[in-house]
Enzyme design. Structure first.
Site, mmCIF file in Angstrom:
data_model
loop_
_atom_site.group_PDB
_atom_site.id
_atom_site.type_symbol
_atom_site.label_atom_id
_atom_site.label_comp_id
_atom_site.label_asym_id
_atom_site.label_seq_id
_atom_site.Cartn_x
_atom_site.Cartn_y
_atom_site.Cartn_z
ATOM 1 N N CYS A 1 2.338 -35.862 -18.541
ATOM 2 C CA CYS A 1 3.332 -36.849 -18.980
ATOM 3 C C CYS A 1 4.260 -36.350 -20.088
ATOM 4 O O CYS A 1 5.456 -36.183 -19.866
ATOM 5 C CB CYS A 1 2.622 -38.116 -19.458
ATOM 6 S SG CYS A 1 1.644 -38.878 -18.169
HETATM 7 N N1 NAD Z 1 -2.361 -38.852 -16.212
HETATM 8 C C1 NAD Z 1 -1.876 -39.707 -17.113
HETATM 9 O O1 NAD Z 1 -2.359 -39.779 -18.247
HETATM 10 C C2 NAD Z 1 -0.729 -40.642 -16.763
HETATM 11 C C3 NAD Z 1 -0.470 -41.735 -17.590
HETATM 12 C C4 NAD Z 1 0.566 -42.601 -17.269
HETATM 13 C C5 NAD Z 1 1.354 -42.339 -16.164
HETATM 14 N N2 NAD Z 1 1.101 -41.250 -15.376
HETATM 15 C C6 NAD Z 1 1.945 -41.039 -14.204
HETATM 16 O O2 NAD Z 1 1.233 -41.504 -13.059
HETATM 17 C C7 NAD Z 1 1.541 -40.698 -11.914
HETATM 18 C C8 NAD Z 1 0.258 -40.135 -11.324
HETATM 19 O O3 NAD Z 1 -0.345 -39.268 -12.257
HETATM 20 P P1 NAD Z 1 -1.876 -38.864 -12.211
HETATM 21 O O4 NAD Z 1 -2.181 -38.231 -13.527
HETATM 22 O O5 NAD Z 1 -2.703 -39.996 -11.735
HETATM 23 O O6 NAD Z 1 -1.847 -37.746 -11.079
HETATM 24 P P2 NAD Z 1 -3.127 -37.092 -10.342
HETATM 25 O O7 NAD Z 1 -2.697 -35.756 -9.908
HETATM 26 O O8 NAD Z 1 -4.331 -37.235 -11.224
HETATM 27 O O9 NAD Z 1 -3.360 -38.016 -9.083
HETATM 28 C C9 NAD Z 1 -2.438 -38.139 -8.056
HETATM 29 C C10 NAD Z 1 -3.185 -38.331 -6.749
HETATM 30 O O10 NAD Z 1 -2.205 -38.579 -5.740
HETATM 31 C C11 NAD Z 1 -2.602 -37.922 -4.565
HETATM 32 N N3 NAD Z 1 -1.438 -37.766 -3.704
HETATM 33 C C12 NAD Z 1 -0.432 -36.872 -3.778
HETATM 34 N N4 NAD Z 1 0.472 -37.110 -2.803
HETATM 35 C C13 NAD Z 1 0.039 -38.198 -2.116
HETATM 36 C C14 NAD Z 1 0.530 -38.934 -1.016
HETATM 37 N N5 NAD Z 1 1.677 -38.623 -0.435
HETATM 38 N N6 NAD Z 1 -0.190 -39.966 -0.557
HETATM 39 C C15 NAD Z 1 -1.363 -40.294 -1.140
HETATM 40 N N7 NAD Z 1 -1.886 -39.646 -2.200
HETATM 41 C C16 NAD Z 1 -1.190 -38.606 -2.680
HETATM 42 C C17 NAD Z 1 -3.219 -36.632 -5.053
HETATM 43 O O11 NAD Z 1 -4.064 -36.062 -4.076
HETATM 44 C C18 NAD Z 1 -3.980 -37.119 -6.292
HETATM 45 O O12 NAD Z 1 -5.285 -37.523 -5.971
HETATM 46 C C19 NAD Z 1 2.517 -39.646 -12.403
HETATM 47 O O13 NAD Z 1 3.815 -40.097 -12.190
HETATM 48 C C20 NAD Z 1 2.253 -39.591 -13.903
HETATM 49 O O14 NAD Z 1 3.387 -39.163 -14.627
HETATM 50 C C21 NAD Z 1 0.057 -40.407 -15.641
#
Ligand code: NAD
Length: 473
Positions: A295
């Site tokens: 992020c």
């Molecule tokens: N990690 C954090 O602390 C955090 C906090 C707030 C917001 N975010 C935002 O949330 C979003 C997700 O981040 P995250 O950390 O959970 O990512 P992550 O990589 O932990 O998880 C994403 C998941 O999505 C899956 N994925 C990818 N493409 C896909 C598709 N087409 N269909 C279904 N599943 C799919 C992946 O296999 C993975 O399991 C990002 O935009 C991030 O910026 C993250």
């Protein structure tokens, strides 16, 4: 009379359409309030999995969808890959049939609410990579039906919901705000934060229309204490970017302050603690080895990229990036200085790195500055080892390294120990006591003045470096 005859059928059609829309809204709203709606979460990572379980906890039948078959199989076997989601909780919801994970996107047809929580990284050229959002949206479009509520939660540039998701879903012939409902609601989850969870972190919601906002707000109110509606998806997208850009820039400010304190021979941590006693108008941030995670280093670039199209340069963002990305090099210079103070050089020095995850108590390596610090140390000829209780293996310069065991003999055998991530499992006084030189990038050694002869911090005078200070010209 003739006029009434002509207008009446079209009026009747509009009236029927309006009645149908109201019925769709009422039906979905009732299902949401009764928690009988079926929820689907696309992307079961740090954001999606805790979200999905919060929905299940509230009583929604929830299906988590992911393209990663291994991840889905593990979840269905009751194994959690997220530290904040205990396996016992996962198993409870699996047993109660309130949660299931799947790779079969056909499950979207049965869903009343669909949230999209897929990654939004940067491309190699540091441009937004929205390919995951496009792929997830294509899946939703394939199964879209009237009356569904679709919510994007991934962090992204302002305009994404209306410019990417809306047209892709409307290609089905269904109209957003009329046949289905669309909103953006940024996720604010803070991994390893036990105090603020999905439930007690307020949720910003921006619907495409007032009806979309009303439904999205009704949904989140079932499992989040406070919902904050805003006027549009773009406002909600921008609010998330403000939050993370604020953090990014303030970290850059204290990183620069640490370098200033180094020159002046002042302890930056004492300065911050003193400033933080001001009860208004100040919020403490702390220096470190650089930014990490999915992020804080990434999101401001989404905003800067969007503004380029308007010929606007995001100057604070680019300056902050310049300072923050230089921090790994600052750490390497500190290590070199510390070794130099005892007549050693970086070349061939045995260096043990403690903590490689991007932050305390997580296993997430994404954008971790530790990887850059280690790459730079190795390029200068250091002989590296690392220990991280959350990360068993890493790859540096194409070569694998395995987390070593912290034995009684390991620490004294190292020329220098560098703490990059202050996991709570680390017994810092014990580690420092056994180290020859301890470079602390997180102020984890506060209160250990008795070991001042071996501790070197960013932005603080060091007895080892003889309190070396650069005199003003
Ligand atoms: N990690 C954090 O602390 C955090 C906090 C707030 C917001 N975010 C935002 O949330 C979003 C997700 O981040 P995250 O950390 O959970 O990512 P992550 O990589 O932990 O998880 C994403 C998941 O999505 C899956 N994925 C990818 N493409 C896909 C598709 N087409 N269909 C279904 N599943 C799919 C992946 O296999 C993975 O399991 C990002 O935009 C991030 O910026 C993250």
């Amino acid at each position: 009379m003739y006029l009434i005859f002509c207008i009446a059928p079209s009026c009747r059609r509009e009236l029927t359409l309006a009645r149908r829309q109201t019925r769709k809204l009422m039906t979905l709203e009732r299902k949401l309030n009764e928690r009988s709606a079926h929820a689907a979460v696309i992307g079961l990572g740090y954001v999606g999995l805790p979200q999905a379980l919060a929905m299940a906890q509230a009583g929604f039948r929830t299906t988590g969808l992911d393209v990663d078959g291994g991840r889905v199989a593990n979840l269905m076997a009751g194994r959690s890959h997220i530290e904040d989601v205990p396996a016992a909780q996962l198993r409870r919801f699996l047993r109660a049939r309130r949660f299931r994970a799947s790779t079969d996107f056909g499950a979207l047809t049965a869903a009343d609410v669909i949230t999209i929580c897929v990654p939004t990284p940067l491309s190699k050229t540091k441009d937004p990579d929205v390919s995951y959002i496009r792929a997830a949206t294509a899946q939703v479009a394939r199964h879209l039906r009237a009356g569904q509520l679709v919510i994007l939660e991934s962090t992204t540039y302002p305009g994404t919901t209306e410019e990417i998701i809306r047209p892709a879903l409307e290609e089905t012939g269904l109209v957003a705000g009329r046949d289905f409902f669309l909103a953006f609601s940024p996720e604010r989850i803070d991994p390893a934060n036990a105090r603020f969870t999905v439930k007690n972190t307020p949720k910003v919601v921006g619907g495409l229309t007032p009806r979309c906002s009303r439904l999205a707000a009704a949904f989140y109110r079932q499992f989040v204490d406070e919902v904050v509606p805003v006027s549009s998806p773009q406002t909600a997208e921008m609010a998330k970017l403000l939050e993370n850009t604020f953090r990014n820039i303030n970290i850059a400010l204290v990183n620069e302050l640490a370098m200033m304190c180094d020159v002046l021979g002042v302890d930056v941590y004492e300065v911050i603690a003193a400033a933080a006693t001001k009860p208004f108008g100040f919020m403490p941030f702390y220096p470190g080895p650089g930014l990490g995670g999915h992020c804080i280093p990434v999101d401001p670039e989404y905003l800067a990229w969007k503004l380029k199209a308007f010929d606007v340069k995001a100057r604070f963002i680019s300056l902050a990036a310049e300072i923050n990305t230089a921090m790994p090099q600052v750490v390497v210079s500190k290590v070199a200085e510390a070794l130099n103070a005892v007549g050693k050089s970086l070349k061939n020095a045995r260096i043990l790195v403690l903590g490689v995850a991007y932050k305390r108590d997580v296993s997430d390596l994404r954008e971790s500055p530790a990887l850059t610090v280690m790459t730079l140390l190795r390029a200068r000829g250091a002989r590296l080892a690392y220990h991280d209780p959350h990360v068993p293996r890493i790859v540096i310069n194409g070569g694998a390294l395995v987390s070593v065991k912290l034995t009684g003999r390991l620490l004294p055998s190292q020329d220098c120990v560098v703490l990059l991530t202050d996991h709570s499992a680390f017994d810092v006084p014990r580690l420092v006591a056994k180290s020859r030189i301890f470079v602390d990038t997180r102020n984890a050694t506060r209160g250990l003045e008795r070991f001042a002869d071996r501790i070197v911090k960013l932005g603080a005078p060091s007895a080892l470096l003889n309190g070396v200070r650069i005199e003003a010209a």
